[in-house]
Design a protein around this motif. Structure first.
Motif, PDB file in Angstrom:
ATOM      1  N   UNK A   1       0.928  -1.003   0.211  1.00  0.00           N
ATOM      2  CA  UNK A   1      -0.312   0.134  -0.161  1.00  0.00           C
ATOM      3  C   UNK A   1       1.437   1.349  -0.141  1.00  0.00           C
ATOM      4  N   UNK A   2       0.560   2.004  -1.298  1.00  0.00           N
ATOM      5  CA  UNK A   2       1.148   3.565  -0.694  1.00  0.00           C
ATOM      6  C   UNK A   2       1.502   3.938   0.171  1.00  0.00           C
ATOM      7  N   UNK A   3       2.344   5.058   0.608  1.00  0.00           N
ATOM      8  CA  UNK A   3       2.256   5.516   2.437  1.00  0.00           C
ATOM      9  C   UNK A   3       2.508   6.853   1.438  1.00  0.00           C
ATOM     10  N   UNK A   4       1.184   7.463   1.819  1.00  0.00           N
ATOM     11  CA  UNK A   4       0.456   8.476   2.032  1.00  0.00           C
ATOM     12  C   UNK A   4       1.130   9.959   2.197  1.00  0.00           C
ATOM     13  N   UNK A   5       1.104  10.913   1.849  1.00  0.00           N
ATOM     14  CA  UNK A   5       2.554  12.580   2.323  1.00  0.00           C
ATOM     15  C   UNK A   5       1.261  13.243   2.333  1.00  0.00           C
ATOM     16  N   UNK A   6       1.066  14.846   2.683  1.00  0.00           N
ATOM     17  CA  UNK A   6       0.379  16.068   2.659  1.00  0.00           C
ATOM     18  C   UNK A   6       0.962  16.848   2.894  1.00  0.00           C
ATOM     19  N   UNK A   7       0.784  18.230   2.147  1.00  0.00           N
ATOM     20  CA  UNK A   7       1.775  19.350   2.398  1.00  0.00           C
ATOM     21  C   UNK A   7       0.684  20.237   2.402  1.00  0.00           C
ATOM     22  N   UNK A   8       0.883  20.987   3.654  1.00  0.00           N
ATOM     23  CA  UNK A   8       0.242  22.274   3.791  1.00  0.00           C
ATOM     24  C   UNK A   8       0.080  22.669   4.887  1.00  0.00           C
ATOM     25  N   UNK A   9      -0.505  24.176   4.721  1.00  0.00           N
ATOM     26  CA  UNK A   9      -0.941  25.218   6.379  1.00  0.00           C
ATOM     27  C   UNK A   9      -1.400  26.025   5.763  1.00  0.00           C
TER      28      UNK A   9
ATOM     29  N   UNK B   1      11.193  13.950  -7.777  1.00  0.00           N
ATOM     30  CA  UNK B   1      12.577  12.633  -6.781  1.00  0.00           C
ATOM     31  C   UNK B   1      12.432  12.483  -6.296  1.00  0.00           C
ATOM     32  N   UNK B   2      10.993  11.236  -5.859  1.00  0.00           N
ATOM     33  CA  UNK B   2      10.217   9.860  -5.411  1.00  0.00           C
ATOM     34  C   UNK B   2      10.420   9.307  -6.826  1.00  0.00           C
ATOM     35  N   UNK B   3       9.775   9.818  -8.044  1.00  0.00           N
ATOM     36  CA  UNK B   3      10.101   9.052  -9.065  1.00  0.00           C
ATOM     37  C   UNK B   3      11.224   8.716  -9.345  1.00  0.00           C
ATOM     38  N   UNK B   4      12.286   9.821  -9.541  1.00  0.00           N
ATOM     39  CA  UNK B   4      13.730   9.902 -10.356  1.00  0.00           C
ATOM     40  C   UNK B   4      13.916   8.215  -9.436  1.00  0.00           C
TER      41      UNK B   4
ATOM     42  N   UNK C   1       4.134   3.536  -5.123  1.00  0.00           N
ATOM     43  CA  UNK C   1       4.723   3.756  -4.312  1.00  0.00           C
ATOM     44  C   UNK C   1       4.037   4.235  -2.580  1.00  0.00           C
ATOM     45  N   UNK C   2       3.482   5.808  -3.068  1.00  0.00           N
ATOM     46  CA  UNK C   2       3.546   7.350  -2.679  1.00  0.00           C
ATOM     47  C   UNK C   2       2.263   7.845  -3.294  1.00  0.00           C
ATOM     48  N   UNK C   3       2.096   8.134  -2.409  1.00  0.00           N
ATOM     49  CA  UNK C   3       0.662   9.703  -2.989  1.00  0.00           C
ATOM     50  C   UNK C   3       0.863  10.501  -2.313  1.00  0.00           C
TER      51      UNK C   3
END
Length: 260
Positions: free
Chosen positions: A1-9, A26-29, A126-128
């Motif tokens: 399962x993908x690890x999900x990372x949110x960027x916010x403020x 960078x993750x895709x690279x 792998x990532x969201x």
């Protein structure tokens, strides 16, 4: 399962979109398969990653994925390792759909629509990576409730500094009431102007106030990074220079979220 990372403020101009795009790249690279999710009706992440006018995606966005409960039809392939759930202005109508149809007709909690949507496809990535709007709203709450990790973005100004605590309160509330597995990855200080004493002072204040979670990396304002929005990632002659400031943060973030 993908690890999900949110960027916010809950503050505009803090480089949420640029950071979301760079981390996706960078993750895709590095060979990971990434789904970037644009949860801001401004569609800036969509623009950044595709370099296409938003009219190209009309009727083919995350809003339609929500309404049909079928995200696969609306995923745009940016590259082999970066896919995108795009957004446009019509995402501003999400609240109407949530309260009129999703909650009232389907009898479901409005905070879990994004999580339910991503559950259909998380095994394929792998990532969201989720970009969020600059305000407390249904898209932001849905993003936090769907995430494993949340990174707080902060540029060096008073309003951004005061927004950190408000965003952390939002994330902690979501953790306590909706998403107990949520981890606050840390606070990233960015767009720091090394020529200005006030900018450096705010960077130091953030480090002092949030010493337990602040990233040691401090990202300085750089013209080449700002021009990524114009030039994109593919065929960008100054991309190496544009990414320099983010590489230490990328390595630090990977350790915090458990990436080898």
């Amino acid at each position: 399962m993908a690890k999900t990372i949110t960027f916010g403020i809950q503050k505009g101009g803090s480089s949420k979109t640029t950071t979301s795009g760079i981390i996706s790249y960078l993750l895709a690279k590095d060979g990971y398969k990434v789904l970037a999710v644009d949860m801001d009706s401004q569609g800036n992440l969509t623009d950044l990653l595709t370099q296409k006018d938003l009219s190209f995606f009309e009727g083919k966005t995350i809003l339609e994925a929500f309404k049909e409960n079928n995200p696969k039809k609306y995923i745009y392939e940016v590259s082999e390792n970066i896919h995108l759930l795009p957004s446009d202005d019509y995402l501003a109508t999400l609240a109407k759909f949530l309260y009129r149809d999703y909650e009232r007709k389907q009898k479901k909690d409005v905070n879990f629509l994004l999580k339910e949507t991503l559950d259909h496809i998380k095994e394929e990535y792998d990532f969201v990576i989720i970009d969020t709007p600059p305000s407390l709203s249904e898209p932001m709450i849905n993003a936090i409730c769907a995430s494993d990790e949340v990174v707080v973005l902060c540029e060096s100004s008073k309003w951004a500094f005061t927004a950190i605590e408000r965003f952390l309160e939002t994330a902690i509330h979501a953790k306590m009431n909706y998403n107990p597995s949520l981890n606050i990855t840390g606070v990233l200080r960015n767009l720091i102007d090394s020529r200005r004493t006030d900018s450096k002072a705010f960077a130091n204040l953030i480090e002092s106030q949030y010493s337990d979670i602040v990233f040691s990396t401090l990202i300085k304002r750089k013209a080449a990074t700002g021009r990524i929005s114009l030039n994109g990632f593919e065929g960008n002659d100054e991309l190496t220079t544009a990414l320099e400031e983010y590489l230490p943060f990328y390595e630090e973030m990977k350790k915090r979220v458990g990436i080898n």
